[in-house]
Structure formats: C-alpha cells, structure tokens
Design an enzyme around this catalytic site. Structure first.
Site, PDB file in Angstrom:
ATOM      1  CE  LYS A 243      31.865  50.332  21.056  1.00 24.27           C
ATOM      2  NZ  LYS A 243      32.682  50.278  22.288  1.00 24.27           N
ATOM      3  CE1 TYR A 244      27.852  59.001  22.975  1.00 24.31           C
ATOM      4  CE2 TYR A 244      30.245  58.872  22.952  1.00 24.31           C
ATOM      5  CZ  TYR A 244      29.078  59.609  22.837  1.00 24.31           C
ATOM      6  OH  TYR A 244      29.145  60.948  22.582  1.00 24.31           O
TER       7      TYR A 244
ATOM      8  CG  ASN B 147      11.215  60.884  15.541  1.00 22.05           C
ATOM      9  OD1 ASN B 147      12.201  61.400  15.059  1.00 22.05           O
ATOM     10  ND2 ASN B 147      11.199  60.442  16.789  1.00 22.05           N
TER      11      ASN B 147
ATOM     12  CG  HIS C  48      20.133  62.566  13.825  1.00 25.92           C
ATOM     13  ND1 HIS C  48      19.542  62.396  15.054  1.00 25.92           N
ATOM     14  CD2 HIS C  48      19.115  62.625  12.935  1.00 25.92           C
ATOM     15  CE1 HIS C  48      18.228  62.350  14.890  1.00 25.92           C
ATOM     16  NE2 HIS C  48      17.945  62.499  13.619  1.00 25.92           N
TER      17      HIS C  48
ATOM     18  CB  VAL D 131      10.702  70.858  13.076  1.00 29.05           C
ATOM     19  CG1 VAL D 131      11.130  72.286  12.757  1.00 29.05           C
ATOM     20  CG2 VAL D 131      10.001  70.794  14.425  1.00 29.05           C
TER      21      VAL D 131
ATOM     22  NE  ARG E 117       8.120  65.051  15.860  1.00 27.52           N
ATOM     23  CZ  ARG E 117       9.080  64.366  16.443  1.00 27.52           C
ATOM     24  NH1 ARG E 117       8.781  63.279  17.139  1.00 27.52           N
ATOM     25  NH2 ARG E 117      10.343  64.741  16.345  1.00 27.52           N
TER      26      ARG E 117
ATOM     27  N   GLY F  58      14.832  61.637  21.355  1.00 25.93           N
ATOM     28  CA  GLY F  58      15.269  63.003  21.129  1.00 25.93           C
ATOM     29  C   GLY F  58      16.322  63.426  22.146  1.00 25.93           C
ATOM     30  N   GLY F  59      17.007  62.440  22.737  1.00 35.56           N
ATOM     31  CA  GLY F  59      18.126  62.762  23.615  1.00 35.56           C
ATOM     32  C   GLY F  59      17.780  62.871  25.089  1.00 35.56           C
TER      33      GLY F  59
HETATM   34  C1  MV4 Z   1      23.689  58.027  20.455  1.00 40.04           C
HETATM   35  C2  MV4 Z   1      24.979  58.579  20.449  1.00 40.04           C
HETATM   36  C3  MV4 Z   1      26.050  57.718  20.389  1.00 40.04           C
HETATM   37  N1  MV4 Z   1      25.857  56.396  20.372  1.00 40.04           N
HETATM   38  N2  MV4 Z   1      23.551  56.691  20.454  1.00 40.04           N
HETATM   39  C4  MV4 Z   1      20.249  60.194  20.482  1.00 40.04           C
HETATM   40  C5  MV4 Z   1      19.278  61.279  20.297  1.00 40.04           C
HETATM   41  C6  MV4 Z   1      20.062  62.378  19.704  1.00 40.04           C
HETATM   42  N3  MV4 Z   1      19.490  63.656  19.924  1.00 40.04           N
HETATM   43  C7  MV4 Z   1      21.392  62.193  20.360  1.00 40.04           C
HETATM   44  N4  MV4 Z   1      21.553  60.836  20.486  1.00 40.04           N
HETATM   45  C8  MV4 Z   1      22.716  60.142  20.512  1.00 40.04           C
HETATM   46  N5  MV4 Z   1      22.601  58.788  20.496  1.00 40.04           N
HETATM   47  C9  MV4 Z   1      24.617  55.907  20.416  1.00 40.04           C
HETATM   48  N6  MV4 Z   1      24.461  54.581  20.417  1.00 40.04           N
HETATM   49  C10 MV4 Z   1      25.107  59.959  20.479  1.00 40.04           C
HETATM   50  C11 MV4 Z   1      23.995  60.757  20.547  1.00 40.04           C
HETATM   51  C12 MV4 Z   1      24.244  62.170  20.687  1.00 40.04           C
HETATM   52  C13 MV4 Z   1      24.571  62.723  21.937  1.00 40.04           C
HETATM   53  C14 MV4 Z   1      24.607  61.958  23.083  1.00 40.04           C
HETATM   54  C15 MV4 Z   1      24.925  62.518  24.307  1.00 40.04           C
HETATM   55  C16 MV4 Z   1      25.218  63.891  24.395  1.00 40.04           C
HETATM   56  C17 MV4 Z   1      25.183  64.670  23.269  1.00 40.04           C
HETATM   57  C18 MV4 Z   1      24.862  64.114  22.031  1.00 40.04           C
HETATM   58  C19 MV4 Z   1      24.828  64.918  20.891  1.00 40.04           C
HETATM   59  C20 MV4 Z   1      24.495  64.345  19.703  1.00 40.04           C
HETATM   60  C21 MV4 Z   1      24.215  62.984  19.592  1.00 40.04           C
END
Ligand code: MV4
Length: 449
Positions: free
Chosen positions: A203-204, A292, A210, A297, A294, A166-167
């Site tokens: 990798k980002y 997840n 999502h 929401v 569960r 969840g970040g």
């Molecule tokens: C990522 C991503 C980019 N690349 N994973 C994971 C949980 C979700 N709430 C956000 N997540 C992310 N996972 C990869 N491989 C981008 C996000 C992401 C995010 C990341 C950092 C800061 C703000 C963000 C906002 C939305 C999505």
C-alpha cells in the site's frame, strides 16, 4: 577470543578514515586498498599500509574481489571491513572472505542475502509478528495476482523490486487500469537493474517518516538497539539530513519501534551491526520496510547520542566478543543532527568535481566532521560525491540546530560547489524548526517555503 592484529579496509573516502580511527584506538594495524586515482588521499596516508588494487573504475578496484583478497593475503590481514556501498552488501564477497580464512566484518552471508530479498524478508517477519505494510505475501508471480493484491489493499499501491532498496526500482500506481502495465514494467526494470525480476506490492503511504533503528547483535544471539534516526529529509532517495532521536515521536511509538527492531534481528538470527528501516505514517502506525546489513553513512548521530563507537563494536563482534552493552543501561543524551556535504551544486545537485583550493572544517563544542578531504585534494568524478559529514550534538534539538547552523557557516570549502547553502536553507525553514516534516519535505521546500 583475541582481537585482530591487522584489518584491511576495502573502501575509500571518509568511511575508510573512520574505520582507521577505530582500529588505531583498538591497537589494530590497518591496510587500505586504493585505486590509481586515489593514491594521494587521506586513507592511504593514515593507514599503516596501502595497496593499489587497480584502475579508477570501481569494477576493477573497489569491487574487485580477487584483487582485494590478494591484498589481504600479501599483507597478512585477518579481517576485512567493507565500509558502506561497494562490496558491503554482497553475500558472495562475505563468503569469499571466509573461504580465504579472512573474517568479513559484518553480518553472516545469509543475513546479507536475505536483506537483499525484500519480499522474502517481509513474508518472514509478518509471520513472526513484526508489522509490515499491507501488501503482497512475498513475491507477486503475475499480473493477475498483482491486480488481485492491489484491489485488496486499495490504491494507490507501490511496486518494489525485491532485490532493490533505497528507492531504486520503485513505481507508484494510482489506479486499477494502470496496474498490469506498471507491473510488467516494474518486472522488466528490476531484471535489468538487479538481474532478478521479483517484484512485491505495498500500500502506498503518501505522508510517511523514514525512521530507522540501529541494532547490534553478537554470536550468542544477544541483541540491543541504539535508538532511532529520522532520515525523512531525502532527495531522489539520497538522504541529506538525519537526526537522532526522531523529532516529536511519541514515546510509546519510540519504545515500540525499538522493540520491533530487536524482534526483527532475532527473527532473522542477525549478527553484527545493522539497521532496521521503518515507515511511520501520520497516525503513528509503524511498518517494517527493509533491513540494511551494513554500517550506514549516518551512524555517527547514533554514536553522538549513545556514546557507543559502532565501528569498534562491529570489529569486536566480528572477532566473536560478546556484546557488553545492555539495553537497560544504555543512556541517550541530547540531540544529534548530521548534514551530508556533497560536492554538488546546491540548486540542481549536479556533481561539481575539481580541486579544493581551500578547506577549513568547523570544530568547537559538540561538532564532529567525518571527512577525507583537504586543501589541494581533487574530488574525482568517478565516485560518490559525499565529501564530508558534519555531525553536531546539542543538549536539545534547538541547540543542535543552532550549532549546525554555526558549524556550516564556519565551514570553508573553496574551488568546488557544495550543498552547504542548501542545508542552511533547510535549517532556517519553519517546517524543519518545528520538526514536523515527512519524506515530502524537499518538494515543499522547493515549492516556496
Ligand atoms: C514507500 C513509500 C510509500 N509507501 N513505501 C522506499 C525507499 C525510500 N528511499 C523511499 N521509499 C518509499 N517507500 C510505501 N509503502 C514512499 C517512499 C518514498 C518515495 C517513493 C517514491 C518517490 C519518492 C519517495 C520519496 C520518499 C519516500
């Protein structure tokens, strides 16, 4: 197989009301537990029985396993529904229920445990043919391995806490020279936040959607998926708006993502309801992100487009009933949107607690409101600020958007600030109307759209 006679609900607010409703329709008696400050709330009033389990502090009430199990014992509840949050993803709690002879309404403790070990799940699923984001093969041991992995997949990379999700506990690293320090910090933060310093690398992906898929699985290993939800509109990892189906998703991608979700459930020997989260990048590539374990929401939008009552399904599956739903006979109808209404100021999202002096929720065709709020209720500061969910179903996305706009304008909440004005702004934005948004939507919105 017999359905339970009585279920205890170990939660509060709108989800407690939601579970009570499902139980009523199934002819199951309900017990709700509550904290001192939640005595005068809707779940307490609507349930057949209510047991006070402790003070406002969640650690002493909604997270207090012995108090909850005692409440189940004295009321003769046969099963516990944990809702979301609190103890819903705690494998020890699920185990403790079963050891007390009480059925935990949710997945097996092993499913929950694995869902909380993201690095291990990634490794397992990759082996089983579910695509995961390019990155490390499980947990990264040390900074040398971190650097090697990051160079191999290419910058930018994202470091994630294996026990996070969840970040929480994430860190984006733009270049080589920053990696080692960032890795050590990510480990330290993970240890502090989750008690485990396991970190993995992906990798980002900068422009991503999502997209998550609702699954249901029975004890015989039958699995169905109920389609996808687009949850890209988030702020600081809090989802704000969700929709089903995902707008503009290519039919081939939609079919594949459903298949990957079912494959994931089978590979993990998953039981009950769950959500498989994916990243879909700008070219339509799908990558597994996490599972997840569960009810979520945003489950009502899936209920709206499928007609399936997910909470009833959870209860029947936990009682050992086989799935009656067949993948091929599922019918998807229309377009659903959910707006989460939080007791927060709509500009800075700072919690706004206090007494609701007047509360009039919207209704009419295609509108559902899940809430436990009412005129005269005081929103406490102690818990989550979600006070209502507005869910609309339209024949298509355009009707759903217009219906949501109509419903939100009808919604009267006085005495506190809410995020309704924010939602109205999103609904009227060009990017949202076009359905062409990514997880960066909010930053663009605030950038003057
Ligand atoms: C990522 C991503 C980019 N690349 N994973 C994971 C949980 C979700 N709430 C956000 N997540 C992310 N996972 C990869 N491989 C981008 C996000 C992401 C995010 C990341 C950092 C800061 C703000 C963000 C906002 C939305 C999505």
């Amino acid at each position: 197989m017999k359905l339970f006679k009585k279920i205890l609900i170990a939660n509060r607010g709108e989800i407690a009301v939601r579970v009570i409703r499902a139980c009523r329709e199934l002819g199951i008696r309900t017990v709700v537990v509550y904290s001192d400050i939640d005595r005068e709330t809707m779940p307490v009033r609507l349930a057949d029985e209510a047991v006070c389990i402790g003070p406002a502090d969640p650690a002493q009430s909604y997270l207090n396993t012995p108090a909850i199990l005692s409440a189940a014992e004295i009321t003769d509840a046969e099963a516990i529904h944990p809702g979301y949050g609190f103890l819903s993803e705690n494998p020890q709690f699920a185990e403790a229920c079963h050891k007390s002879g009480i059925t935990f309404i949710g997945p097996k403790p092993e499913n929950i445990r694995l869902g909380g070990e993201k690095a291990r799940t990634r490794k397992l699923l990759r082996k089983r043919g579910v695509p995961v984001v390019p990155g490390s093969d499980g947990v990264v041991k040390d900074e040398e391995e971190a650097l090697k992995t990051a160079r191999k997949v290419g910058f930018p990379v994202i470091l994630k806490a294996s026990a996070g999700g969840g970040g929480r506990g994430m860190r984006i690293v733009e270049r080589d020279t920053e990696l080692k320090d960032a890795f050590r910090m990510a480990q330290r933060e993970a240890l502090a936040a989750f008690g485990k310093d396991d970190v993995y690398i992906e990798k980002y992906i900068s422009e991503m959607r999502h997209i998550e898929v609702q699954i249901l699985a029975d004890d015989e290993g039958n699995v169905v998926h109920l389609g996808e939800r687009d949850c890209s509109i988030q702020r600081r990892h809090q989802k704000l708006i969700e929709e089903a189906p995902a707008p503009g998703l290519d039919e081939k991608v939609r079919k594949k993502i459903g298949e990957y979700a079912v494959k994931t459930a089978r590979a993990l020997k998953y039981r009950n309801a769950g959500t498989v989260e994916f990243i879909v990048d700008s070219s339509g590539e799908i990558y597994f992100m996490e599972i997840n374990t569960r009810v979520q929401v945003e489950h009502p939008i899936t209920e709206a487009v499928t007609g399936v009552d997910i909470i009833k399904e959870q209860i029947k599956l936990a009682a050992g009933y086989p799935l009656e739903i067949k993948q091929g006979s599922l019918k998807f109808r229309g377009h659903a949107i959910e707006c989460r209404i939080n007791a927060e100021d709509p500009e800075r999202f700072v919690p706004s607690s206090g007494k609701i002096t007047f509360f009039y929720p919207p209704g009419g065709p295609g509108v559902r409101v899940d809430t436990a709020a009412f005129s005269g209720w005081t929103v406490p500061v102690n818990y989550d600020s979600l006070i209502a969910k507005v869910i609309v179903l339209g024949k298509d996305r355009n009707e759903a958007i217009n219906r949501m706009d109509r419903a939100l304008r009808e919604f009267v909440i006085e005495g506190i600030e809410t995020t309704i004005p924010f939602h109205l702004r999103v609904l009227s934005s060009e990017a949202f109307r076009l359905g062409e948004y990514s997880t960066r939507f909010i930053e663009f919105l605030n950038g003057g759209l």
